[in-house]
Design a protein around this motif. Structure first.
Motif, PDB file in Angstrom:
ATOM      1  N   ARG A  28      79.209  36.000   3.016  1.00  0.00           N
ATOM      2  CA  ARG A  28      78.709  36.859   4.086  1.00  0.00           C
ATOM      3  C   ARG A  28      77.745  37.923   3.549  1.00  0.00           C
ATOM      4  NH1 ARG A  28      84.142  39.150   6.003  1.00  0.00           N
ATOM      5  NH2 ARG A  28      84.712  38.464   3.900  1.00  0.00           N
TER       6      ARG A  28
ATOM      7  N   TRP B 221      83.483  44.502   9.534  1.00  0.00           N
ATOM      8  CA  TRP B 221      84.799  44.581   8.888  1.00  0.00           C
ATOM      9  C   TRP B 221      85.767  45.210   9.888  1.00  0.00           C
ATOM     10  CZ3 TRP B 221      86.109  48.134   4.123  1.00  0.00           C
ATOM     11  CH2 TRP B 221      87.340  47.726   3.568  1.00  0.00           C
TER      12      TRP B 221
ATOM     13  N   THR C 295      93.944  26.311  14.294  1.00  0.00           N
ATOM     14  CA  THR C 295      93.016  27.122  13.517  1.00  0.00           C
ATOM     15  C   THR C 295      93.798  28.115  12.669  1.00  0.00           C
ATOM     16  OG1 THR C 295      91.320  26.937  15.228  1.00  0.00           O
ATOM     17  CG2 THR C 295      91.092  28.730  13.622  1.00  0.00           C
ATOM     18  N   ILE C 296      93.585  28.081  11.368  1.00  0.00           N
ATOM     19  CA  ILE C 296      94.261  29.015  10.464  1.00  0.00           C
ATOM     20  C   ILE C 296      93.398  30.257  10.345  1.00  0.00           C
ATOM     21  CG2 ILE C 296      95.242  29.347   8.169  1.00  0.00           C
ATOM     22  CD1 ILE C 296      96.657  27.241   9.862  1.00  0.00           C
ATOM     23  N   LYS C 297      93.740  31.273  11.128  1.00  0.00           N
ATOM     24  CA  LYS C 297      92.943  32.495  11.172  1.00  0.00           C
ATOM     25  C   LYS C 297      93.825  33.653  11.589  1.00  0.00           C
ATOM     26  CE  LYS C 297      88.847  34.455  13.432  1.00  0.00           C
ATOM     27  NZ  LYS C 297      87.748  34.205  14.411  1.00  0.00           N
ATOM     28  N   ASP C 298      93.750  34.764  10.847  1.00  0.00           N
ATOM     29  CA  ASP C 298      94.503  35.960  11.220  1.00  0.00           C
ATOM     30  C   ASP C 298      93.975  36.505  12.536  1.00  0.00           C
ATOM     31  OD1 ASP C 298      95.859  35.724   8.822  1.00  0.00           O
ATOM     32  OD2 ASP C 298      94.575  37.147   7.765  1.00  0.00           O
ATOM     33  N   THR C 299      94.875  37.035  13.367  1.00  0.00           N
ATOM     34  CA  THR C 299      94.490  37.560  14.673  1.00  0.00           C
ATOM     35  C   THR C 299      95.058  38.960  14.875  1.00  0.00           C
ATOM     36  OG1 THR C 299      96.422  36.503  15.686  1.00  0.00           O
ATOM     37  CG2 THR C 299      94.340  35.284  15.737  1.00  0.00           C
TER      38      THR C 299
ATOM     39  N   THR D   5      85.156  38.878  -0.383  1.00  0.00           N
ATOM     40  CA  THR D   5      86.357  38.650   0.435  1.00  0.00           C
ATOM     41  C   THR D   5      86.909  39.977   0.924  1.00  0.00           C
ATOM     42  OG1 THR D   5      88.482  37.475   0.512  1.00  0.00           O
ATOM     43  CG2 THR D   5      88.001  38.740  -1.478  1.00  0.00           C
TER      44      THR D   5
END
Length: 208
Positions: free
Chosen positions: A195, A201, A2-6, A113
């Motif tokens: 969204r 946020w 999964t390409i997702k910032d964490t 975004t």
């Protein structure tokens, strides 16, 4: 994968704030690396910002031209401003900036975004909104000063902004990201996929 910032936070052994300005400051942290070494990282601490890509019924974007002293250029930008109050609702801030800089109001708001402008040296987070169903704001125009007193306003077709971005003629971060993101949405999943304006946020939590 999964390409997702964490979210992640490495140990900080020491911290200092050698400079405190009117809106931002500089922080120095001694950070523990994965191999155990400790390195010093200097970065700008920023309250966060909002920006508004305001799109009219003719597919034109509200833009403004403003002098930016650090880069010694007049840049075409979209309306934007700081989150002046900790925990401020970003939608309210965006509506304020659209009124103050363009004397425009909008009936339809979506989150376009969220970005970190320069995460290697600054913690600034920006939420870029898409605003539609535009009309002139009520009341008197906001009184401007300093660089804003020389500001120019225009409405430019979205396609022309994208052309300018790809030609290396437009450089403002929020304009570039906003124009390309909107084009991607229009050519892909559509604006209904965006969204809602009050979407959470995590970078700048707020109360609805």
């Amino acid at each position: 994968m999964t390409i997702k910032d964490t979210a992640e936070e490495w140990e900080i052994r020491a911290t200092d704030t050698p400079f405190v300005g009117n809106k931002t400051s500089v922080r120095t942290d001694d950070v523990v690396m994965p191999d155990g070494t400790v390195v010093r990282r200097d970065y700008q601490v920023h309250p966060g910002s909002v920006a508004v890509l305001a799109l009219d019924e003719q597919n034109r974007v509200v833009v403004l031209r403003q002098y930016r002293h650090p880069v010694r250029q007049k840049l075409w930008e979209i309306p934007a401003g700081l989150l002046d109050v900790p925990g401020e609702n970003p939608l309210h801030a965006a509506q304020r900036e659209l009124y103050e800089e363009a004397h425009v109001k909008a009936e339809d708001w979506r989150v376009l975004t969220d970005v970190y402008t320069t995460p290697g040296g600054c913690d600034e987070a920006v939420r870029i909104f898409l605003a539609r169903e535009l009309s002139e704001a009520d009341g008197d125009r906001f009184e401007v000063e300093d660089e804003e007193a020389d500001m120019e306003l225009a409405r430019v077709p979205l396609d022309e902004l994208v052309r300018g971005v790809l030609a290396g003629e437009l450089h403002n971060n929020c304009l570039v990201v906003g124009a390309l993101s909107l084009t991607a949405a229009l050519n892909g999943p559509g604006l209904d996929s965006l969204r809602p304006a009050e979407a959470p946020w995590p970078a700048r939590p707020f109360e609805a």
